[in-house]
Design a protein around this motif. Structure first.
Motif, mmCIF file in Angstrom:
data_model
loop_
_atom_site.group_PDB
_atom_site.id
_atom_site.type_symbol
_atom_site.label_atom_id
_atom_site.label_comp_id
_atom_site.label_asym_id
_atom_site.label_seq_id
_atom_site.Cartn_x
_atom_site.Cartn_y
_atom_site.Cartn_z
ATOM 1 N N VAL A 111 18.148 -45.662 51.713
ATOM 2 C CA VAL A 111 18.186 -44.223 51.441
ATOM 3 C C VAL A 111 17.120 -43.936 50.391
ATOM 4 O O VAL A 111 17.121 -44.537 49.307
ATOM 5 C CB VAL A 111 19.569 -43.773 50.933
ATOM 6 C CG1 VAL A 111 19.582 -42.263 50.708
ATOM 7 C CG2 VAL A 111 20.660 -44.174 51.924
ATOM 8 N N MET A 112 16.179 -43.015 50.720
ATOM 9 C CA MET A 112 15.090 -42.696 49.801
ATOM 10 C C MET A 112 15.213 -41.264 49.284
ATOM 11 O O MET A 112 15.660 -40.365 49.997
ATOM 12 C CB MET A 112 13.737 -42.890 50.488
ATOM 13 C CG MET A 112 13.397 -44.339 50.764
ATOM 14 S SD MET A 112 11.677 -44.562 51.333
ATOM 15 C CE MET A 112 10.753 -44.143 49.843
ATOM 16 N N TYR A 113 14.793 -41.107 48.033
ATOM 17 C CA TYR A 113 14.741 -39.770 47.419
ATOM 18 C C TYR A 113 13.567 -39.742 46.450
ATOM 19 O O TYR A 113 13.450 -40.603 45.574
ATOM 20 C CB TYR A 113 16.050 -39.459 46.683
ATOM 21 C CG TYR A 113 16.101 -38.056 46.116
ATOM 22 C CD1 TYR A 113 16.360 -36.971 46.944
ATOM 23 C CD2 TYR A 113 15.862 -37.814 44.763
ATOM 24 C CE1 TYR A 113 16.397 -35.678 46.438
ATOM 25 C CE2 TYR A 113 15.903 -36.527 44.252
ATOM 26 C CZ TYR A 113 16.163 -35.458 45.088
ATOM 27 O OH TYR A 113 16.187 -34.173 44.593
ATOM 28 N N CYS A 114 12.684 -38.777 46.625
ATOM 29 C CA CYS A 114 11.537 -38.616 45.722
ATOM 30 C C CYS A 114 10.729 -39.902 45.559
ATOM 31 O O CYS A 114 10.329 -40.253 44.455
ATOM 32 C CB CYS A 114 12.008 -38.143 44.358
ATOM 33 S SG CYS A 114 12.011 -36.372 44.207
ATOM 34 N N GLY A 115 10.508 -40.601 46.663
ATOM 35 C CA GLY A 115 9.665 -41.785 46.637
ATOM 36 C C GLY A 115 10.353 -43.070 46.228
ATOM 37 O O GLY A 115 9.742 -44.138 46.263
ATOM 38 N N GLY B 98 21.803 -51.027 51.853
ATOM 39 C CA GLY B 98 22.920 -51.878 52.213
ATOM 40 C C GLY B 98 23.170 -51.927 53.702
ATOM 41 O O GLY B 98 22.488 -51.263 54.501
ATOM 42 N N ASP B 99 24.150 -52.703 54.082
ATOM 43 C CA ASP B 99 24.623 -52.765 55.460
ATOM 44 C C ASP B 99 25.096 -51.371 55.870
ATOM 45 O O ASP B 99 25.718 -50.653 55.086
ATOM 46 C CB ASP B 99 25.774 -53.774 55.534
ATOM 47 C CG ASP B 99 26.472 -53.762 56.871
ATOM 48 O OD1 ASP B 99 27.440 -52.995 57.022
ATOM 49 O OD2 ASP B 99 26.041 -54.492 57.770
ATOM 50 N N ILE C 238 27.670 -45.047 47.565
ATOM 51 C CA ILE C 238 27.795 -45.146 46.113
ATOM 52 C C ILE C 238 26.975 -44.077 45.400
ATOM 53 O O ILE C 238 27.472 -43.385 44.515
ATOM 54 C CB ILE C 238 27.353 -46.552 45.633
ATOM 55 C CG1 ILE C 238 28.242 -47.635 46.266
ATOM 56 C CG2 ILE C 238 27.402 -46.635 44.111
ATOM 57 C CD1 ILE C 238 29.690 -47.581 45.873
ATOM 58 N N HIS C 239 25.722 -43.931 45.778
ATOM 59 C CA HIS C 239 24.851 -42.999 45.069
ATOM 60 C C HIS C 239 25.249 -41.552 45.375
ATOM 61 O O HIS C 239 25.569 -41.216 46.513
ATOM 62 C CB HIS C 239 23.395 -43.231 45.478
ATOM 63 C CG HIS C 239 22.408 -42.604 44.551
ATOM 64 N ND1 HIS C 239 22.080 -41.255 44.620
ATOM 65 C CD2 HIS C 239 21.693 -43.104 43.519
ATOM 66 C CE1 HIS C 239 21.199 -40.984 43.677
ATOM 67 N NE2 HIS C 239 20.938 -42.079 42.992
ATOM 68 N N PRO C 240 25.247 -40.682 44.377
ATOM 69 C CA PRO C 240 25.612 -39.275 44.616
ATOM 70 C C PRO C 240 24.775 -38.609 45.704
ATOM 71 O O PRO C 240 25.289 -37.736 46.426
ATOM 72 C CB PRO C 240 25.367 -38.619 43.255
ATOM 73 C CG PRO C 240 25.575 -39.723 42.269
ATOM 74 C CD PRO C 240 25.061 -40.958 42.925
ATOM 75 N N TYR C 241 23.510 -38.988 45.830
ATOM 76 C CA TYR C 241 22.671 -38.402 46.877
ATOM 77 C C TYR C 241 23.144 -38.839 48.260
ATOM 78 O O TYR C 241 23.253 -38.014 49.179
ATOM 79 C CB TYR C 241 21.215 -38.804 46.669
ATOM 80 C CG TYR C 241 20.281 -38.290 47.742
ATOM 81 C CD1 TYR C 241 20.126 -36.924 47.974
ATOM 82 C CD2 TYR C 241 19.533 -39.168 48.536
ATOM 83 C CE1 TYR C 241 19.266 -36.441 48.951
ATOM 84 C CE2 TYR C 241 18.671 -38.701 49.511
ATOM 85 C CZ TYR C 241 18.544 -37.346 49.717
ATOM 86 O OH TYR C 241 17.693 -36.875 50.689
ATOM 87 N N THR C 242 23.463 -40.125 48.403
ATOM 88 C CA THR C 242 23.973 -40.616 49.689
ATOM 89 C C THR C 242 25.286 -39.918 50.030
ATOM 90 O O THR C 242 25.507 -39.512 51.170
ATOM 91 C CB THR C 242 24.187 -42.136 49.646
ATOM 92 O OG1 THR C 242 23.016 -42.778 49.140
ATOM 93 C CG2 THR C 242 24.498 -42.682 51.033
#
Length: 330
Positions: free
Chosen positions: A230-234, A240-241, A250-254
């Motif tokens: 998962v990418m955000y701003c480069g 992960g799987d 886990i990440h708030p963006y995801t």
């Protein structure tokens, strides 16, 4: 299917673009590996660096772009330090790429048969007749209807789905070790999209080609991926799987991306949206790049969120997240 051998090892890739003011960083220190027969999906909003990462690896950046640092090791060679002629021998042969718009990738004044057969002449030194026979065989493999007549057609005479099948035929002609597919189904309707994805899967099962699939469509990710970036701003913000990332993001963006997916059968007045905008590359925040849009930061970590770029914290051996919330769980 064997997935033990590493086909591509990307380490600390940083790509910049020249502007009238200062150079901007479009891809910021990303690392990942790709195994034989694996499908790795790179996902994120438009402008997050997905396509630039692929173009960097392929040596196809526009003139304003350049790789500042990093390596991309393929068969003991660093793709990022190869000459143009060395890369030309690899592209379309050992590493292939399918682009989002087949209409702009196919030569409008060449017949389809000539375009597909050309790849065999360039990389396998086949004669004209041999290459045309092989091209016809490839069109049959990608299930082009009436392939004999399509060999004589020009790109403008094909539908979008058929043109994308031609691109897949060209990309897989030499049985590459790696296939990079950049939003290959974006311009297609849902039915054709499914056919194209199934075709890629079938071809992968036959050849054990490793696939990097670039997309913003999480439904495609769920269907195709073994692993996800998962990418955000480069930056990579989570990896992960696919099951771990989808079932336990886990990440708030995801998490925010997952909440924005409509669920069949679930009635909702309005889909969740991520507030705010992606920051401009020439005005990146000094801390976490998602901080201003994040709904999970709290008083304990907000100072770090604002002032420090978070590292990627390991959730387990195959799952990581770039978020200060994970600092306390280490």
């Amino acid at each position: 299917m064997s997935k033990n051998s590493i086909q591509l090892e990307v380490r600390n890739l940083t790509t910049c673009f020249r502007t009238q003011k200062d150079d901007v960083v479009a891809v910021d220190d990303i690392s990942f590996s790709l195994k034989k027969g694996e499908t790795l999906c790179i996902v994120g909003e438009s402008g997050c660096g997905k396509s630039v990462s692929a173009l960097s690896i392929m040596g196809l950046l526009p003139s304003s772009g350049y790789v500042k640092s990093g390596s991309a090791i393929f068969q003991d060679n660093n793709l990022l330090s190869m000459s143009s002629s060395q890369l030309e021998r690899l592209r379309g042969n050992r590493i292939s790429m399918i682009f989002q718009d087949p209409g702009s990738s196919l030569n409008p004044v060449m017949k389809i048969g000539d375009q597909v057969s050309e790849i065999f002449q360039i990389h396998l030194n086949m004669s004209k007749n041999e290459s045309l026979n092989k091209a016809l065989e490839m069109l049959k493999q990608v299930e082009i209807p009436d392939p004999e007549s399509r060999m004589l057609a020009y790109p403008h005479e094909l539908s979008g789905g058929m043109a994308q099948r031609i691109m897949i035929a060209i990309a897989l002609a030499c049985h590459p070790d790696i296939l990079i597919a950049d939003e290959p189904t974006t311009a297609l309707d849902v039915t054709i999209q499914s056919q194209i994805l199934n075709l890629m899967t079938q071809m992968q099962l036959k050849t054990e080609t490793a696939i990097i699939l670039i997309t913003h469509d999480l439904g495609v990710v769920a269907e195709m991926a073994d692993n996800v970036l998962v990418m955000y701003c480069g930056q990579i913000v989570e990896f992960g799987d696919v099951k771990k990332v989808f079932n336990s993001p886990i990440h708030p963006y995801t998490k925010a991306l997952m909440k924005s997916i409509p669920i069949i059968g679930k009635k909702t007045k309005r889909l969740d949206a991520i507030p705010g905008r992606v920051p401009s590359l020439d005005m990146l925040p000094s801390g976490c790049r998602f901080e201003k849009r994040c709904s999970e930061k709290n008083s304990k970590i907000v100072s770090e969120c604002i002032n420090k770029i978070p590292p990627i914290f390991d959730i387990d051996l195959t799952h990581g997240s770039r978020c200060w919330l994970e600092k306390g769980s280490e």
